[in-house]
Design an enzyme around this catalytic site. Structure first.
Site, mmCIF file in Angstrom:
data_model
loop_
_atom_site.group_PDB
_atom_site.id
_atom_site.type_symbol
_atom_site.label_atom_id
_atom_site.label_comp_id
_atom_site.label_asym_id
_atom_site.label_seq_id
_atom_site.Cartn_x
_atom_site.Cartn_y
_atom_site.Cartn_z
ATOM 1 N N THR A 199 -42.084 88.122 47.060
ATOM 2 C CA THR A 199 -42.710 89.195 48.310
ATOM 3 C C THR A 199 -42.970 90.697 48.496
ATOM 4 O OG1 THR A 199 -41.952 89.092 50.602
ATOM 5 C CG2 THR A 199 -40.082 90.252 49.022
ATOM 6 N N ARG A 200 -43.276 91.166 49.303
ATOM 7 C CA ARG A 200 -43.957 92.195 48.875
ATOM 8 C C ARG A 200 -44.143 92.543 50.186
ATOM 9 N NH1 ARG A 200 -49.325 90.552 50.620
ATOM 10 N NH2 ARG A 200 -49.590 91.927 52.249
ATOM 11 N N ASN A 201 -43.728 91.833 51.546
ATOM 12 C CA ASN A 201 -43.555 92.101 52.906
ATOM 13 C C ASN A 201 -41.915 92.266 53.506
ATOM 14 O OD1 ASN A 201 -45.957 92.150 53.342
ATOM 15 N ND2 ASN A 201 -46.463 90.041 53.124
#
EC number: 2.7.7.4
Length: 574
Positions: A199-201
């Site tokens: 994930t990057r969120n």
């Protein structure tokens, strides 16, 4: 037991080269040095610690061509993303780069020697071909393509690395694991099967439900491994995101999940990136990898369509699954069903079932305005972290940037506005007047265009830092050039709202009311490069407000500015 590394052996260059560290450090001090960018550092760290196994360096031309054309290194090993060290001709000449040369790779942050590269070859890539083959397009709305065309240098240097020092990190050290360390951690916990989640969120309830379902479907544990290197421009900073992940972790069943950070520079490469991510997680010991909808997708292209299909990444990973050696866990979007208070994959929801959703745009709006974020969407402890990093407009800093001729009234307006804002309270107010800035920040600068632009750049930098810290900033330089003003806006708006006020008092009036005699001196040739006399002034194309001291008084102008700020929610009251 952790999964076998990609290629069969974990290429942990730190462990391999530790016995020679002193010898390599001494040699590195004598070699020419190439200072690496932030993206280079992310790549270097994952080469040196084995995260990019089987790589032992930056790609040679043979390896590069194989990866670009066929997702394979020259020896046939599966690898989907070119890992390149780009240089320009000046660096090649200055450092004496050629086959057989050795060069030190240095950290731009602290000037430490990190590794020695033995050059195998230097080659000029076909960047258009790389963009089309790796990213599926040469459309520069794709951040990977834009970086390739606008930032990456002309040549690539290939060669193997010898490790000297680890990169220093000063944040979340308890969550930073090398592949070797994470594998040992899994063994200590007795984890046999591990489902990795990229994930990057920030993560919300849907992500928690997705990962728990994935783990239970495989009778496995969950590794939450967010990217904390470089992600998509505009993403929430990793400091905030990691605090979110830590807040979320207790919501998992006891002992199910672990959190570890990945210092990766993402390319937003969709299907290719998903394959790359799977290889990286395999090297970190995971046995399973979640590939969801539009994995690592960069958003819309110039035609307003997604760069990749929603499940293109799943298709590519599935094609290589047997060879890849890590099992893909497919998941579609998770949707909330209010009548049963549960999340289900969209393909499992019966037609006609009532659903609820909050889009990313709506979430940002609710954070900006203080509106309620329901618990069915995100947990209160997660929302608390996000609200701390997204203060209401009335709690944010901002910059009012005034531009106009000498003696147009900018200084009087700025002082009056400062008094008005101080009266209201709520935030510190800083003022950057043209003459003060010239004396304190730019005493060595003249009035050539280059010097003027540099002066505005310095003002913008100070304003952006003050805005970031929550101050109200009033800047009042002449700022005669449109490009410099636009650059100032672009910089400050990364930290908070920016309002350009054109103090459009006519030149004739400015000159007529000039009590200091500077216009007369300029007309007589005593002052050179004077705006409006022998130097141009470019009126702003799109100011947020236009005022004129010949037609208005200072009080009414300040009131207009206050109304502008209030209409943007930046003031609690007038």
């Amino acid at each position: 037991m952790a999964n076998t590394p990609h290629g069969g052996v974990l290429k942990d260059l730190f462990a391999r080269d530790l016995p020679r560290q002193s010898e390599l450090e001494a040699e590195a001090q004598k070699l020419p040095a190439l200072t690496l960018s932030e993206r280079h550092l992310c790549d270097l760290e994952l080469i040196l610690n084995g995260g990019f196994s089987p790589l032992e360096g930056f790609l040679t031309e043979k390896d590069y061509n194989g990866v670009v054309e066929n997702n394979r290194l020259a020896d046939g090993a599966l690898f989907s993303m070119p890992i390149n060290l780009d240089v320009n001709q000046a660096e090649i000449d200055q450092l004496g780069l050629k086959a057989g040369a050795r060069v030190t790779l240095r950290d731009f942050r602290d000037d430490r020697n990190l590794a020695i590269l033995t050059v195998e070859d230097i080659y000029r890539p076909d960047k258009v071909n790389e963009a089309k083959k790796v990213f599926g397009s040469d459309d520069d709305t794709h951040p990977g393509v834009k970086y390739l065309f606008d930032t990456a240098k002309e040549f690539y240097v290939g060669g193997k690395l010898e490790a000297i020092n680890r990169l220093e990190h000063y944040d979340f050290l308890d969550l930073r694991f090398t592949p070797s360390e994470l594998r040992a951690h899994f063994n200590k916990l007795g984890w046999q099967k591990v489902v990795a989640f990229q994930t990057r969120n920030p993560m919300h309830r849907a992500h928690r439900e997705l990962t728990v379902r994935a783990a239970r479907s495989q009778q496995a544990n969950v590794l939450i491994q967010p990217v904390v290197g470089l992600t998509k421009p505009g993403d929430i900073d990793h400091f905030t995101r990691v605090r979110v992940y830590k807040a979320l972790l207790p919501r998992y069943p006891n002992g199910m999940a672990a959190l570890a950070l990945l210092p990766l520079a993402m390319r937003m490469g969709g299907p290719r990136e998903a394959l790359w991510h799977a290889i990286i997680r395999k090297n970190h010991g995971a046995t399973h990898f979640i590939v969801g909808r539009d994995h690592a997708g960069p958003g819309k292209n110039k035609q307003g369509k997604d760069h990749y299909g929603p499940y293109d990444a799943q298709v590519l990973v599935q094609e290589h699954q047997e060879e890849l050696g890590i099992k893909m866990v497919e998941f579609q979007a998770m949707i909330y069903l209010p009548d049963s208070d549960e999340y289900l994959p969209i393909n499992e929801i019966p037609e006609g079932t009532r659903t609820l959703n909050i889009s990313g745009t709506e979430l940002r709006h609710r954070l900006r305005t203080g509106k309620d974020i329901p618990e069915w969407f995100s947990y209160p402890e997660v929302v608390k972290v996000l609200r701390e990093e997204n203060p209401l407009p009335a709690e944010k800093g901002f910059t009012v940037f005034m531009t106009g001729y000498q003696n147009s009234g900018k200084d009087q307006i700025a002082r009056a506005l400062q008094a008005t804002l101080n009266q209201g309270g709520g935030r510190p107010v800083s003022m950057l007047l043209g003459e003060n800035v010239r004396h304190e920040l730019s005493p060595e600068l003249g009035f050539t265009r280059k010097d003027r632009d540099l002066n505005i750049q310095r003002i913008a930098f100070v304003a952006s830092e003050l805005t970031k810290a929550g101050a109200a900033v009033i800047a009042a330089p002449i700022a005669p050039f449109e490009d410099a003003r636009k650059a100032a806006r672009d910089l400050v708006e990364k930290s908070g709202p920016f309002f350009l006020v054109h103090v459009a008092t006519p030149l004739e009036y400015c000159e007529k009311t000039d009590r200091k005699g500077v216009y007369a001196a300029a007309r007589n040739g005593e002052i050179k490069n004077f705006t409006g006399v022998d130097d141009p002034y470019e009126a702003p194309a799109k100011p947020d407000l236009v005022v004129d001291l010949e037609k208005q008084n200072v009080r009414s102008i300040v009131h207009q500015i206050v109304l502008l700020l209030e209409s943007n929610g930046l003031l609690d009251r007038l």
